[in-house]
Design an enzyme around this catalytic site. Sequence first.
Site, PDB file in Angstrom:
ATOM      1  N   GLU A   1      -3.095  -4.574 -23.077  1.00  0.00           N
ATOM      2  CA  GLU A   1      -4.361  -5.024 -22.469  1.00  0.00           C
ATOM      3  C   GLU A   1      -5.370  -3.903 -22.592  1.00  0.00           C
ATOM      4  OE1 GLU A   1      -4.028  -6.420 -18.372  1.00  0.00           O
ATOM      5  OE2 GLU A   1      -6.041  -5.724 -17.917  1.00  0.00           O
TER       6      GLU A   1
ATOM      7  N   GLU B   1     -14.781  -3.359 -16.237  1.00  0.00           N
ATOM      8  CA  GLU B   1     -14.083  -3.921 -15.080  1.00  0.00           C
ATOM      9  C   GLU B   1     -14.367  -3.073 -13.846  1.00  0.00           C
ATOM     10  OE1 GLU B   1      -9.789  -4.078 -15.290  1.00  0.00           O
ATOM     11  OE2 GLU B   1      -9.684  -5.461 -13.604  1.00  0.00           O
TER      12      GLU B   1
END
Length: 317
Positions: free
Chosen positions: A134, A139
């Site tokens: 990932e 974020e």
Amino acid sequence: MKTTAFIATISLAATVFAGQYSRTQNIVGAGFFNAFEFQAIPDPTHGRVNYVDMPTAQALNLAYAAGNTFFLHADATTVIPDGSPQGRNSFRLMSRASYANHVAIFDIQHMPQGCGTWPAVWETGDTPWPACGEVDILEGVNGQGTNTISLHTNPGCTMPAIRTQTGTSLQLDCDAEADGNAGCGVLAPFATSFGPTFNGYSGGWYAIERTDAFINIWFWSRVNGGVPADVYAGGGTVNTSTWGTPTASFPSTSCNIPQFFSRHNIIINLTLCGDWAGAPSVLAAAGCPPNCNSFVDANPGAFRDAYFAFNAINVYE
Ligand SMILES: *[C@@H]1O[C@H](CO)[C@@H](O)[C@H](O)[C@H]1NC(C)=O
Ligand SMILES: *[C@@H]1O[C@H](CO)[C@@H](O)[C@H](O)[C@H]1NC(C)=O
């Protein structure tokens, strides 16, 4: 003699074209509806959210194009009844295309902000997680602080302490099982990289370059200047060799990139509350109300700024 000349030509070509890519996708405006699917699935991080499908997002005006700009909103008008099994309507988009080595440039005008918000622009694969790897490009939670860029992998992928990057390394072990699934995060050096400050200056550009030798992430604010001409232009070719020091650099020195990262899709999602944004200590640090789920249910107006506005996503391979 002939063989030697042939090898010399190959290595010259490799040198000349390092960092040079051609555009394979130019995603703008309503083109987002073709390039992405809307995934009406449960949120694995226990957010107070209801990811809607594409027809619902369009009918409720949560997803729409205005010229070349594409908007993605959480619902900001509905009071959620007490005890409703569903949270507030929001979105999770996954690119229909998947990518191994590639460059992707995200020209973002506005990102979701506010208490309870946990937006992300990231890449992952469809083999079991975390074996697929990932990459979190953008974020964070509750509109707080600066962006954290991170990788999450199976055990065996670590990062050197000293790297050529402008960000600050937080953890060095990318193993999703280590450090409470923080991954090997890198904190961006500018407040303009996230939340209200990002939005206050009309956002900017995030870019990823993934090769067998490294994963690099860059951020250029629209206000700070210094964005490379080819990134600004969003044209048919880019040359990453001219982009300068990345914000976060993840070399393959002690992490075999093709082994730890499968082909990836781009994911754009916004969850509300959940394991990170809704944690009591995290809410308190952000000055947000302690009961995140009740806050989400009762205060639709608090989510008026919980939206993405994309000017473009360009992919180069
Ligand atoms: C949505 O985004 C958050 C933040 O990256 C992530 O942790 C969560 O698992 C995502 N939800 C889905 C369904 O992918
Ligand atoms: C890419 O940029 C590098 C660094 O400026 C340069 O040496 C190289 O020739 C460029 N490649 C192409 C194909 O223009």
